[in-house]
Design an enzyme around this catalytic site. Sequence first.
Site, short mmCIF file in Angstrom:
data_model
loop_
_atom_site.label_atom_id
_atom_site.label_comp_id
_atom_site.label_asym_id
_atom_site.label_seq_id
_atom_site.Cartn_x
_atom_site.Cartn_y
_atom_site.Cartn_z
N GLU A 134 0.78 -1.17 0.14
CA GLU A 134 -0.16 0.17 0.08
C GLU A 134 0.72 1.32 -0.02
O GLU A 134 0.48 2.26 -0.65
CB GLU A 134 -0.86 -0.09 1.26
CG GLU A 134 -1.91 -1.20 1.22
CD GLU A 134 -3.04 -0.88 0.28
OE1 GLU A 134 -3.97 -0.60 0.25
OE2 GLU A 134 -2.88 -1.44 -1.14
N THR A 137 -7.17 10.60 -6.01
CA THR A 137 -7.03 10.60 -4.47
C THR A 137 -6.88 11.96 -3.82
O THR A 137 -7.69 12.24 -2.80
CB THR A 137 -5.71 9.76 -4.29
OG1 THR A 137 -5.89 8.56 -5.12
CG2 THR A 137 -5.86 9.32 -2.86
#
Lengths: 307, 307
Positions: free
Chosen positions: A128, A181
């Site tokens: 991640e 994002t």
Amino acid sequence: MDKVKVFSPATIANVSCGFDTLGVALDDLGDEMTLTKRTDNQLVITSIQGADLPTDPDRNVVSWVIGKILKDINTGTGVDIEIKKGFKPGSGLGSSAASGAGAAFAVNELLGRPLKTNQLIAYAREGERLVSGAPIADNVSAALLGGFILVRSYEPLEVISLPVPDNLAVAVIHPQIEIQTAAARDILPDQISMSSAITQWANLGGLVSALYEGDLPLFGRSLRDVVVEPHRKKLIPGFDQLKEVVMDHHALGFGISGSGPSLFAFCEGMSKARELTQLMQQEYVHTGIEAKVYASVISKLGCRLID
Amino acid sequence: MDKVKVFSPATIANVSCGFDTLGVALDDLGDEMTLTKRTDNQLVITSIQGADLPTDPDRNVVSWVIGKILKDINTGTGVDIEIKKGFKPGSGLGSSAASGAGAAFAVNELLGRPLKTNQLIAYAREGERLVSGAPIADNVSAALLGGFILVRSYEPLEVISLPVPDNLAVAVIHPQIEIQTAAARDILPDQISMSSAITQWANLGGLVSALYEGDLPLFGRSLRDVVVEPHRKKLIPGFDQLKEVVMDHHALGFGISGSGPSLFAFCEGMSKARELTQLMQQEYVHTGIEAKVYASVISKLGCRLID
Ligand SMILES: Nc1ncnc2c1ncn2[C@@H]1O[C@H](COP(=O)(O)OP(=O)(O)OP(=O)(O)O)[C@@H](O)[C@H]1O
Ligand SMILES: Nc1ncnc2c1ncn2[C@@H]1O[C@H](COP(=O)(O)OP(=O)(O)OP(=O)(O)O)[C@@H](O)[C@H]1O
């Protein structure tokens, strides 16, 4: 073992009032990957199906995570990697997490399980970090542990597994749009009202209680997000109309999966989940935007070996 | 029945991260009241011990709550009321709630239980409205239901009973100071940071999980209040030193009871609770302020008949 084949689930993070803390794995949507031992020590991505992803081993989450594990365990093992993505990245359904968690799980199986699950979570978080810059724990924990998970704290990381009520299912719609994002992050205020915060934690308490009690109506009443949803729904066309149609048809609750654009509707039973996917697909036509839909049961299963 | 004698517990509201939502009843601290039927329809407070409270039936919570119930049920019953307060009002331990909840419970027993518990909660809330202006639900619900309760929502009111782990106890210190309700309210910000809100609900999720799991270490790790305590502790001399001494001596967690000034330290076992009360009393000498201390187990018992 010389070869393993693994299923790694899609996951919903930011489940309603559990923003940044509550996540859940899906049973019927996810990725498959196959690892085959090589005679040398190379990591080679031999095939990627279902998404347009880097084949360079230094830029793909799967090889990145596997590489970190092999380096730390200090074996000279090399691996051929076949990746079959079941859903697209950038969906809000934890695509990179499915890859990272599945990779950690798979290589651990291949090597005879030298690592514990909390270590697999740590490696998957590095995946991640590679794609998003932060070692987020919720999607990868839900993928590895299955069912519902609650991240009680970071530093140190504490992840709690919560029970899954019988007969719980989910309908998901993934509008084929991209949410930046940065946009999803910037639309959130830094400060929130005390009263909305109280409402949020009261509902999270109720939600956790409902999972232990197997109380789906209480679960439904607790599925409320008064802090994040009012802002982020503006990024997803048709949100309000979809919410209205699923709640009119006995969904338990509705919300944004991860940071979107996918949206989830929990419900009782797979049959209802399929019905809600049809309703959502139909309703969404009016936006003029394409959407994929998925139905899944929720169980306690996470990453697993398949044949 | 012509006469009932009832115990009604002290309660801790605002348990750590569960501000405005989580409450708990104490087993070994509370009020006693005796109701005796009269031949006429009058409400008469015949004695009050342990606190300086109104004897005027229109200004005492006990008679206020009993009066409302008798009026709604439309009996011509009159009652003599003896009140024995086990702890002082204005403590943060739910004195008015013990009176209101105990009154509703007692008159219901006297009349052969025509009312359900949720109705008793509603009447007890009216007692809270009398003394504080708002029909707060947490202390009265904990007193009536016993154990831990979570107020998931107001309007409509939903109160959830949560499990009590075995062997849980609490040590309480009540500094003999007065905190103005307005001061306790005004010191709280209207807006809080998103990150502290997330920390708070993550811990509340962990706390509820811990109660179901009977996991006292997890309970302890979750007993954190990063939203209210940093502000309200400034109103209570010696807070930091007390917290340090109890945490050094294996308390599970420490915090402010209600809006103070009482402070609580959860721990394992009554013996440890007594030890912590002694430590806190000793530590508090340096402030020059008098303090009472109490130790209690936590059980699932709330208001109950006694002989
Ligand atoms: N094996 C992989 N699987 C998925 N994405 C990968 C993989 N390897 C690298 N990536 C990159 O990671 C990015 C996808 O991450 P992103 O966080 O946008 O999607 P996601 O995981 O679906 O997000 P979300 O957290 O919203 O569910 C893409 O840029 C993609 O190219
Ligand atoms: N039967 C009663 N018991 C307690 N207080 C009563 C009663 N009847 C009337 N009162 C009045 O209610 C007030 C006490 O309420 P207050 O909310 O300050 O204390 P408390 O219930 O101990 O508060 P806390 O919520 O902090 O625990 C006092 O002014 C007191 O005179």
